[in-house]
Design a protein around this motif. Structure first.
Motif, PDB file in Angstrom:
ATOM      1  N   ASN A   3      -3.709  -3.255 -20.017  1.00 21.18           N
ATOM      2  CA  ASN A   3      -3.452  -2.333 -21.121  1.00 21.18           C
ATOM      3  C   ASN A   3      -4.546  -2.372 -22.170  1.00 21.18           C
ATOM      4  O   ASN A   3      -4.325  -2.011 -23.340  1.00 21.18           O
ATOM      5  CB  ASN A   3      -2.098  -2.634 -21.759  1.00 21.18           C
ATOM      6  CG  ASN A   3      -1.998  -4.067 -22.276  1.00 21.18           C
ATOM      7  OD1 ASN A   3      -2.925  -4.859 -22.111  1.00 21.18           O
ATOM      8  ND2 ASN A   3      -0.873  -4.382 -22.888  1.00 21.18           N
ATOM      9  N   GLN A   4      -5.735  -2.797 -21.768  1.00 22.56           N
ATOM     10  CA  GLN A   4      -6.859  -2.851 -22.690  1.00 22.56           C
ATOM     11  C   GLN A   4      -7.209  -1.452 -23.190  1.00 22.56           C
ATOM     12  O   GLN A   4      -7.267  -0.497 -22.418  1.00 22.56           O
ATOM     13  CB  GLN A   4      -8.077  -3.467 -21.994  1.00 22.56           C
ATOM     14  CG  GLN A   4      -9.275  -3.709 -22.893  1.00 22.56           C
ATOM     15  CD  GLN A   4      -9.091  -4.907 -23.797  1.00 22.56           C
ATOM     16  OE1 GLN A   4      -8.201  -5.731 -23.559  1.00 22.56           O
ATOM     17  NE2 GLN A   4      -9.898  -5.015 -24.825  1.00 22.56           N
ATOM     18  N   ILE A   5      -7.440  -1.332 -24.495  1.00 20.60           N
ATOM     19  CA  ILE A   5      -7.839  -0.033 -25.068  1.00 20.60           C
ATOM     20  C   ILE A   5      -9.359   0.021 -25.035  1.00 20.60           C
ATOM     21  O   ILE A   5     -10.045  -0.344 -25.995  1.00 20.60           O
ATOM     22  CB  ILE A   5      -7.294   0.128 -26.504  1.00 20.60           C
ATOM     23  CG1 ILE A   5      -5.769  -0.040 -26.514  1.00 20.60           C
ATOM     24  CG2 ILE A   5      -7.669   1.493 -27.073  1.00 20.60           C
ATOM     25  CD1 ILE A   5      -5.150   0.030 -27.899  1.00 20.60           C
ATOM     26  N   ARG A  46       1.081   1.321 -27.594  1.00 19.57           N
ATOM     27  CA  ARG A  46      -0.242   1.014 -27.042  1.00 19.57           C
ATOM     28  C   ARG A  46      -0.682   2.093 -26.055  1.00 19.57           C
ATOM     29  O   ARG A  46      -1.832   2.549 -26.088  1.00 19.57           O
ATOM     30  CB  ARG A  46      -0.235  -0.355 -26.373  1.00 19.57           C
ATOM     31  CG  ARG A  46      -1.624  -0.877 -26.054  1.00 19.57           C
ATOM     32  CD  ARG A  46      -1.578  -2.309 -25.540  1.00 19.57           C
ATOM     33  NE  ARG A  46      -2.922  -2.865 -25.416  1.00 19.57           N
ATOM     34  CZ  ARG A  46      -3.571  -3.485 -26.376  1.00 19.57           C
ATOM     35  NH1 ARG A  46      -3.007  -3.610 -27.571  1.00 19.57           N
ATOM     36  NH2 ARG A  46      -4.787  -3.961 -26.182  1.00 19.57           N
ATOM     37  N   ASN A  47       0.226   2.504 -25.161  1.00 18.65           N
ATOM     38  CA  ASN A  47      -0.128   3.566 -24.217  1.00 18.65           C
ATOM     39  C   ASN A  47      -0.418   4.872 -24.927  1.00 18.65           C
ATOM     40  O   ASN A  47      -1.294   5.640 -24.509  1.00 18.65           O
ATOM     41  CB  ASN A  47       0.992   3.745 -23.198  1.00 18.65           C
ATOM     42  CG  ASN A  47       0.920   2.732 -22.067  1.00 18.65           C
ATOM     43  OD1 ASN A  47      -0.143   2.180 -21.790  1.00 18.65           O
ATOM     44  ND2 ASN A  47       2.043   2.472 -21.417  1.00 18.65           N
ATOM     45  N   SER A  54      -1.701   5.078 -27.893  1.00 15.28           N
ATOM     46  CA  SER A  54      -3.034   4.889 -28.461  1.00 15.28           C
ATOM     47  C   SER A  54      -4.102   5.169 -27.406  1.00 15.28           C
ATOM     48  O   SER A  54      -5.126   5.809 -27.699  1.00 15.28           O
ATOM     49  CB  SER A  54      -3.183   3.457 -28.981  1.00 15.28           C
ATOM     50  OG  SER A  54      -2.286   3.199 -30.030  1.00 15.28           O
TER      51      SER A  54
END
Length: 426
Positions: free
Chosen positions: A97-99, A164-165, A167
């Motif tokens: 889930n790294q941005i 987060r997703n 984002s």
């Protein structure tokens, strides 16, 4: 005779059951309520035969295991070049889930991390009345050979905590990777992850991949070989996230995990495997699931780098000699590893319980893997328990042992013709 494969799978599950390491995916409220003790294993051969044990009827959400199938459907729909223009294929070495995007082209590095999966979801076919997630559900249902459904509670739970997703979705929209409302795409991706499956469903899906895109039970081609090759290649290098290198060296099976506790893998030409156990390690992979795959790969010689070819059949010829006692001869050919051994045992289990002499000729076997020998002798012992007399003709001395696991002297170091002549004269 009953094939020993189910007993072996039960043994593996029992050996791994005591592992209590890991934690539930508590950042998703519904998954935080999962029963941590659930454990299931399923294996499917390329012809569609299913073996399963444990909590194999329990449904759980597919989560990130949907990613490679969405990738395949997108390629099938748009072609590989169009998909590669939006999503790369390089391992990220980062958390799922790294941005982040590739610094050279502003694209997601691969379709297995969330940024790539959200982008891939946007490439799925859809119509005003049929959503992308629904099209994927229909595709997965075809692979599983039953109608799958969405888990609405898990979907609602994930949407509420999908900051987060979302984002990631807005980042993708900002750089032009997404051309539509990121909220709509992210919500669709979350619904895609909420499709419910069992380990038997996943094993069936995986067996289609292992069989080059053809469904073994129906003979129907669902995906082209080119799409399957692309899909499995990315799974091999990226499917287990930042643990992909360790997975490749210890397990060596193209695979994908999901945070509900599932892992499925497909070894080309051999088997599809699926496990379920909800507790996860620091990479987001099922702890007991990883242990089970490691055992299966080691015990059954399933590492892709083993490089041994698999045969479509192991029995070259079966015939009956007319002597005082019925003598059934099986002439075997090819290699004897798990796939061929399972096929042979499935054939032998059709032999009726009787006082019959069964002769297994392995003269034309070119390679016997440790698991092949183990399964062969297990089958021999079970045939003897059923009342048969069994001999294994090993004139080339391929087998190290001359006795079965139960101590029966069954291995004959003579040519088949010489032995049969002696047998007829008795």
């Amino acid at each position: 005779m009953k094939t020993p494969v189910p007993d072996y799978l039960q043994h593996v599950l029992a050996q791994c059951h005591s592992n209590q390491l890991g934690a539930l995916a508590d950042y998703i409220p519904e998954l935080a309520q999962a029963d941590p003790n659930k454990l299931a294993l399923a294996l499917s051969t390329v012809d569609g035969t299913i073996y399963s044990t444990g909590d194999d009827e329990v449904e759980f959400t597919i989560q990130s295991m949907s990613k490679p199938f969405a990738y395949a459907l997108a390629i099938h729909h748009l072609g590989l070049d169009a998909v590669l223009a939006k999503v790369g294929v390089e391992p990220s070495g980062e958390a799922f889930n790294q941005i982040a995007l590739d610094k050279n082209n502003n694209l997601p590095k691969n379709p297995m991390i969330n940024s790539g999966a959200i982008t891939t979801h946007s490439l799925l076919p859809h119509e005003p009345e049929i959503s992308r997630a629904e099209n994927l559900r229909r595709f997965l249902s075809e692979l599983a050979e039953r109608e799958l459904s969405f888990d609405d509670a898990v979907y609602a739970s994930e949407v509420k905590t999908a900051f987060r997703n979302k984002s990631i979705g807005y980042m993708l929209r900002t750089v032009g990777v997404l051309n539509e409302d990121p909220d709509e795409i992210v919500n669709g991706y979350i619904q895609q992850c909420a499709i419910k499956v069992t380990v038997k469903d996943l094993a069936k899906m995986a067996s289609v991949l292992a069989n080059g895109g053809v469904q073994g039970s129906t003979g129907k081609r669902i995906l082209s070989r080119a799409v399957v090759r692309q899909m499995l290649s990315v799974m091999m290098t990226c499917g287990m996230y930042d643990a992909a290198g360790d997975w490749l060296t210890t397990v060596g099976i193209p695979a994908k995990s999901g945070v509900a506790g599932g892992i499925f893998g497909a070894l080309p030409g051999q088997v599809g495997i699926a496990v379920f156990s909800p507790k996860l390690d620091e990479h987001g992979n099922s702890v007991r699931g990883v242990e089970i795959f490691e055992r299966l790969s080691r015990d059954m010689g399933l590492h892709v780098m083993e490089g041994t070819p698999s045969a479509q059949t192991i029995v070259q010829r079966r015939y009956i000699l007319g002597t005082k006692q019925n003598v059934v001869v099986y002439e075997l050919r090819g290699v004897l590893q798990f796939t061929e051994s399972e096929m042979l045992l499935r054939i032998l289990q059709d032999e009726p319980i009787a006082n019959t002499c069964i002769v297994l000729d392995i003269t034309n076997i070119s390679l016997i893997h440790e698991v092949g020998a183990r399964m062969l002798f297990e089958g021999v012992d079970r045939l003897i328990e059923d009342g048969h007399t069994v001999y294994v003709i090993d004139s080339e001395k391929l087998l190290e042992q001359k006795h079965s696991h139960q101590g029966h002297a069954v291995v004959i170091r003579e040519e088949l013709e010489v032995f049969l002549n002696k047998l007829v004269q008795q």
